[in-house]
Every structure is written in C-alpha cells, then in structure tokens.
Design a protein around this motif. Structure first.
Motif, PDB file in Angstrom:
ATOM      1  N   HIS A  40      47.850  21.605  12.019  1.00  0.00           N
ATOM      2  CA  HIS A  40      47.375  20.285  12.428  1.00  0.00           C
ATOM      3  C   HIS A  40      47.119  19.467  11.170  1.00  0.00           C
ATOM      4  O   HIS A  40      46.400  19.906  10.269  1.00  0.00           O
ATOM      5  CB  HIS A  40      46.091  20.411  13.252  1.00  0.00           C
ATOM      6  N   PHE A  41      47.689  18.273  11.091  1.00  0.00           N
ATOM      7  CA  PHE A  41      47.582  17.415   9.910  1.00  0.00           C
ATOM      8  C   PHE A  41      46.689  16.214  10.199  1.00  0.00           C
ATOM      9  O   PHE A  41      46.853  15.538  11.215  1.00  0.00           O
ATOM     10  CB  PHE A  41      48.957  16.897   9.483  1.00  0.00           C
ATOM     11  N   GLU A  42      45.773  15.958   9.288  1.00  0.00           N
ATOM     12  CA  GLU A  42      44.959  14.737   9.318  1.00  0.00           C
ATOM     13  C   GLU A  42      45.085  14.070   7.948  1.00  0.00           C
ATOM     14  O   GLU A  42      44.635  14.607   6.938  1.00  0.00           O
ATOM     15  CB  GLU A  42      43.494  15.056   9.608  1.00  0.00           C
ATOM     16  N   PHE A  43      45.712  12.897   7.914  1.00  0.00           N
ATOM     17  CA  PHE A  43      45.835  12.121   6.677  1.00  0.00           C
ATOM     18  C   PHE A  43      44.775  11.023   6.688  1.00  0.00           C
ATOM     19  O   PHE A  43      44.564  10.369   7.712  1.00  0.00           O
ATOM     20  CB  PHE A  43      47.228  11.497   6.566  1.00  0.00           C
ATOM     21  N   THR A  44      44.121  10.825   5.547  1.00  0.00           N
ATOM     22  CA  THR A  44      43.088   9.800   5.443  1.00  0.00           C
ATOM     23  C   THR A  44      43.364   8.919   4.228  1.00  0.00           C
ATOM     24  O   THR A  44      43.503   9.421   3.114  1.00  0.00           O
ATOM     25  CB  THR A  44      41.692  10.432   5.321  1.00  0.00           C
ATOM     26  N   PHE A  45      43.449   7.616   4.469  1.00  0.00           N
ATOM     27  CA  PHE A  45      43.722   6.633   3.416  1.00  0.00           C
ATOM     28  C   PHE A  45      42.475   5.773   3.217  1.00  0.00           C
ATOM     29  O   PHE A  45      41.918   5.229   4.179  1.00  0.00           O
ATOM     30  CB  PHE A  45      44.913   5.757   3.830  1.00  0.00           C
ATOM     31  N   VAL A  46      42.034   5.635   1.964  1.00  0.00           N
ATOM     32  CA  VAL A  46      40.890   4.784   1.635  1.00  0.00           C
ATOM     33  C   VAL A  46      41.299   3.851   0.509  1.00  0.00           C
ATOM     34  O   VAL A  46      41.742   4.307  -0.551  1.00  0.00           O
ATOM     35  CB  VAL A  46      39.659   5.608   1.197  1.00  0.00           C
ATOM     36  N   GLY A  47      41.172   2.550   0.726  1.00  0.00           N
ATOM     37  CA  GLY A  47      41.530   1.584  -0.303  1.00  0.00           C
ATOM     38  C   GLY A  47      41.771   0.215   0.283  1.00  0.00           C
ATOM     39  O   GLY A  47      41.506  -0.041   1.462  1.00  0.00           O
ATOM     40  N   ASP A  48      42.331  -0.679  -0.534  1.00  0.00           N
ATOM     41  CA  ASP A  48      42.574  -2.053  -0.092  1.00  0.00           C
ATOM     42  C   ASP A  48      44.067  -2.347   0.012  1.00  0.00           C
ATOM     43  O   ASP A  48      44.468  -3.490   0.177  1.00  0.00           O
ATOM     44  CB  ASP A  48      41.918  -3.033  -1.075  1.00  0.00           C
ATOM     45  N   GLY A  49      44.881  -1.304  -0.085  1.00  0.00           N
ATOM     46  CA  GLY A  49      46.332  -1.493   0.042  1.00  0.00           C
ATOM     47  C   GLY A  49      46.756  -1.574   1.490  1.00  0.00           C
ATOM     48  O   GLY A  49      45.941  -1.765   2.392  1.00  0.00           O
ATOM     49  N   ASN A  50      48.048  -1.412   1.704  1.00  0.00           N
ATOM     50  CA  ASN A  50      48.607  -1.496   3.060  1.00  0.00           C
ATOM     51  C   ASN A  50      48.753  -0.092   3.639  1.00  0.00           C
ATOM     52  O   ASN A  50      49.716   0.609   3.323  1.00  0.00           O
ATOM     53  CB  ASN A  50      49.963  -2.200   3.018  1.00  0.00           C
ATOM     54  N   PRO A  51      47.830   0.352   4.491  1.00  0.00           N
ATOM     55  CA  PRO A  51      47.924   1.709   5.031  1.00  0.00           C
ATOM     56  C   PRO A  51      49.136   1.918   5.930  1.00  0.00           C
ATOM     57  O   PRO A  51      49.645   3.035   6.044  1.00  0.00           O
ATOM     58  CB  PRO A  51      46.612   1.873   5.812  1.00  0.00           C
ATOM     59  N   ASP A  52      49.618   0.839   6.565  1.00  0.00           N
ATOM     60  CA  ASP A  52      50.753   0.984   7.481  1.00  0.00           C
ATOM     61  C   ASP A  52      52.015   1.439   6.750  1.00  0.00           C
ATOM     62  O   ASP A  52      52.788   2.247   7.267  1.00  0.00           O
ATOM     63  CB  ASP A  52      51.031  -0.336   8.208  1.00  0.00           C
ATOM     64  N   SER A  53      52.218   0.934   5.534  1.00  0.00           N
ATOM     65  CA  SER A  53      53.411   1.345   4.782  1.00  0.00           C
ATOM     66  C   SER A  53      53.321   2.822   4.402  1.00  0.00           C
ATOM     67  O   SER A  53      54.320   3.545   4.424  1.00  0.00           O
ATOM     68  CB  SER A  53      53.569   0.488   3.519  1.00  0.00           C
ATOM     69  N   VAL A  54      52.114   3.293   4.079  1.00  0.00           N
ATOM     70  CA  VAL A  54      51.923   4.710   3.760  1.00  0.00           C
ATOM     71  C   VAL A  54      52.128   5.554   5.006  1.00  0.00           C
ATOM     72  O   VAL A  54      52.776   6.608   4.968  1.00  0.00           O
ATOM     73  CB  VAL A  54      50.509   4.940   3.170  1.00  0.00           C
ATOM     74  N   ALA A  55      51.591   5.098   6.135  1.00  0.00           N
ATOM     75  CA  ALA A  55      51.749   5.831   7.393  1.00  0.00           C
ATOM     76  C   ALA A  55      53.221   5.946   7.776  1.00  0.00           C
ATOM     77  O   ALA A  55      53.664   6.998   8.267  1.00  0.00           O
ATOM     78  CB  ALA A  55      50.965   5.137   8.504  1.00  0.00           C
ATOM     79  N   ASP A  56      53.989   4.882   7.555  1.00  0.00           N
ATOM     80  CA  ASP A  56      55.426   4.916   7.885  1.00  0.00           C
ATOM     81  C   ASP A  56      56.159   5.963   7.043  1.00  0.00           C
ATOM     82  O   ASP A  56      57.044   6.666   7.550  1.00  0.00           O
ATOM     83  CB  ASP A  56      56.044   3.535   7.655  1.00  0.00           C
TER      84      ASP A  56
END
Length: 421
Positions: free
Chosen positions: A201-217
């Motif tokens: 099971h994978f849980e990715f967590t992004f913290v910052g002011d960038g574009n999380p959608d591009s990382v998620a894609d």
C-alpha cells in the motif's frame, strides 16, 4: 495550517498534498506499507536502503550525488519503521521550492521523477539486484542493528515489546534479525521489489508551494502498467490481559533497565484514545509528570522514568533506568502512581501542564517542512486526519473524569528487567 488533500492514483495508491508557502523548500515522501511478517521484514528493510542507494539511471553513489547536487542540493533518504501491525518503508526526497528555482524550473517535478526512478527503475540485471550494492547495504543494516543492541535503553524497550507481543505481529522486529539479513540473496531482493510494486500500500505526501498535481501525474503514470492487488492493512488490539508476564534478562551492563507494559483497552480510531494519550502524558510524558516529579526527583529511584502510548496498538509502556538495588522499590513506586491516578489523585496543575506540553508539541510541527510531512504521515492509517489545531482542540476538550476513566482501563501485562550479570 492548510488541510490535507487526497487523491487516489491507483488501487492502494494515494497521493496527499499540503500547500504551504512559508518555506523555501519542499518535500515528497513515500510511505510504503506491508503487514508485519517475520518471513519478509528483513528483505523489505534491506530493499528500502538499496532503493535509495542508486537506480538504473543513476547507478552509483557518484552519479546519484551529482544529480542531487544539480537539483539545488536535494536530499534522498530512506528508513524503516513500524505503524501498528504494519512495516513501513519511508523514502523521501526534499529540495528547493519551485518559486526559487532559476528560469522557472519545476524542482518538484524533477524530484517526483527522481523518486519514481528510485522506486520503479532500480539497478537490476538478469532478475537480480547488484551483488556489490547489496553487500554494502547489508553491512550498513547489520551495523545499524548492532548499534541498537548496544543502546541498552532502546534494546530493553524493544525486548519488552517482543515479550509482550510474542504471539502478535507487533512483536516482529521492524528490520528482522541479523541471521535473516545475512541469508538474503540478490534474487530475494528482486522478488521483494516485485512484491512491493504489486502488493504494498503506497501513501505519497507532498508538502510545499509547488504544483502537487504535476507530481501526482508523474507517479500515477508510473503505476499504469502494474497489475496491483494491494494487501489489506489492519492492526489487532488486545483488550484483556489474562496472564501477567515477568521477564528478567542478564547482560554485561552497568545500569539496570525496568520496562513495564500495559494494555490500555483502547486504540486509534476510538475516541477514548485522546484521553489515554493525555493520561499517559500526565503519568510520565512531560517534565511535570508524576513519574518525573515523584519517582525520579523526590524519591531518586530512577535515572530516567518516562511513559509512552502506542496509540495504534493500544499499549502504554513505562521505561526507566535504575540501580539494580532499587528495581523493586522503583517498580512499586511506578505502580503506586498509576493507582493514584485510578483513584482520582490528579490535580488541575498536572492536567493543564500536560495539555500545554502536548499542544505546544503539536504546534511546533508546523515550523518545518519535515515536521509537517511527518505529522500527516503518522496519521495515514487513522480513521481521520487532523491538523495540529484540530488535534490540540481534542486534547484541550478532555476532562478529568475521562483521564481517570482511561487510567482505570490500564491492565498490567509484562514487566521486563535487564540486569547486570
């Protein structure tokens, strides 16, 4: 703090993001969960450290370091932990926030690509990991286990859990044993990697002011060709103690260790867990706690005496370092403090001091990107995810009657003593 936003990328793959513009850096964390299993913990642990060592695109320490340097001095790290009855591999990359990059470069997207290279394209040839890399990481993992053994405070804490949970998954060591690690082959590691991609099971967590959608894609595209059947994750909680256990171990040590384990008869996500957390802090979690003030300071029975609440497992542990001659007296004093709490002997100063200490620690996590990432990653298996403000409000709402009720539920399970030979 801004609330967490979650998006499912694939079966058993979740992407979480927290936007925060206060920092010059960002972090992307992958928490990879497996059920604790004595047969697989060692290979999963070694796999974590092999993945962050290098990958196919950056096949050695030099090329990986050069890539991180080009990304404004980014960092790549790995670690292994336990969360309830689950083993968790933690792989994270952190670096400069996109706002401060030259010529509009998206550092977050580059870090997302690097994390995917590490996870999905490791350095593999002919169905095996590189032998030399594996031996290097084996050696370092074995040295880490040796260091934990040499830290007798950590060793005693681990031994209590092993004895207390000997018939439960939680009793399994997070990295396995030295013998299990030494026996692993490069082919074993390939099988572990394949199992991770298909079943973890994978849980990715992004913290910052960038574009999380591009990382998620980027992450989502990496999972598209993988046929996944993710494992079910759960934690068994023991609510009743039928037999108390007393374990004494002798070793070449100068200071004895006394560890006492209790079942709390509640665990996350039950509402009573918040009151139990506060009760544990009043007992031995702060500088104004009963154990610190009475057992350590007034009676001088311990070098240290603290309590911890493992909220996912419903276990409270009291840890202390004592002179061998004071073991029995310290034990009686610790248990007497708990009996006092069960009988309602808790004053308002103790309650307010513990609430203040806990809530201050909550608010402190928002001071760093890593603190925010760790705050949310420790709640990923909870029924709901709270901001520090929401968690603090729950702590402040706990009444004295709820604290006493939590103390009354405590059941002594195991006493572990490490003594000099």
């Amino acid at each position: 703090m801004n609330p967490i936003k979650s998006r499912e990328l694939a079966d058993g793959v979740v992407f979480n993001s927290i936007s925060d513009s206060r920092f010059k850096t960002m972090k992307l964390l992958a928490n990879i969960f497996f059920p604790l299993d004595e047969q697989t913990v060692a290979q999963n642990a070694l796999l974590c450290y092999m993945l962050v060592r290098c990958c196919k695109k950056y096949p050695d320490f030099t090329t990986m370091s050069r890539k991180l340097s080009l990304l404004y001095g980014a960092e790549l790290n790995g670690s292994v932990s336990k969360m309830g009855d689950m083993q968790c591999l933690n792989i994270d990359v952190s670096g400069l926030d996109d706002r401060y990059a030259i010529d509009g470069e998206s550092v977050s997207a580059e870090l997302g690509k690097l994390l995917c290279e590490v996870i999905f394209n490791p350095k593999i040839s002919d169905g095996k990991f590189d032998e030399d890399d594996m031996h290097q990481e084996k050696r370092q993992l074995l040295e880490m286990i040796d260091s934990e053994f040499n830290d007798k405070r950590a060793y005693a804490s681990q031994r209590l859990i092993e004895e207390m949970c000997s018939s439960e998954l939680y009793g399994v060591k997070r990295c396995g044993t030295k013998e299990q690690i030494e026996a692993l082959t490069a082919a074993d590691m390939y099988a572990a990697w394949q199992n991770m991609l298909k079943n973890a099971h994978f849980e990715f967590t992004f913290v910052g002011d960038g574009n999380p959608d591009s990382v998620a894609d980027i992450i989502e595209n990496s999972f598209k060709e993988i046929n996944r059947t993710p494992v079910d994750l759960s934690t068994d909680v023991v609510y009743t103690v039928f037999e108390q256990n007393n374990v004494v171990e002798e070793m070449d040590v100068a200071q004895s260790k006394l560890e006492i384990g209790f079942r709390t008869a509640c665990a996350e996500p039950e509402e009573e867990a918040t009151a139990t957390r506060l009760m544990c802090a009043i007992l031995g979690g702060t500088a104004t706690s009963k154990l610190f003030t009475n057992v350590r300071e007034k009676k001088s029975l311990c070098y240290y005496c603290v309590s911890r609440f493992y909220r996912l497992k419903g276990i409270m542990v009291v840890e202390s370092g004592v002179e061998t001659a004071n073991i029995e007296e310290a034990k009686k004093a610790i248990l007497a403090e708990i009996e006092d709490m069960k009988n309602g002997k808790i004053d308002n100063f103790e309650i307010e001091s513990a609430k203040l200490a806990i809530t201050n620690s909550f608010y402190g996590v928002v001071d760093t990107v890593s603190g925010i990432a760790n705050w949310y990653s420790t709640q990923l298996m909870d029924a709901s995810v709270d901001t520090p403000e929401q968690a603090a409000a729950k702590i402040n709402a706990v009444t004295k009657e709820q604290i006493i009720a939590a103390a009354k539920k405590l059941q002594l399970d195991t006493i572990y003593t490490l003594k000099p030979m």
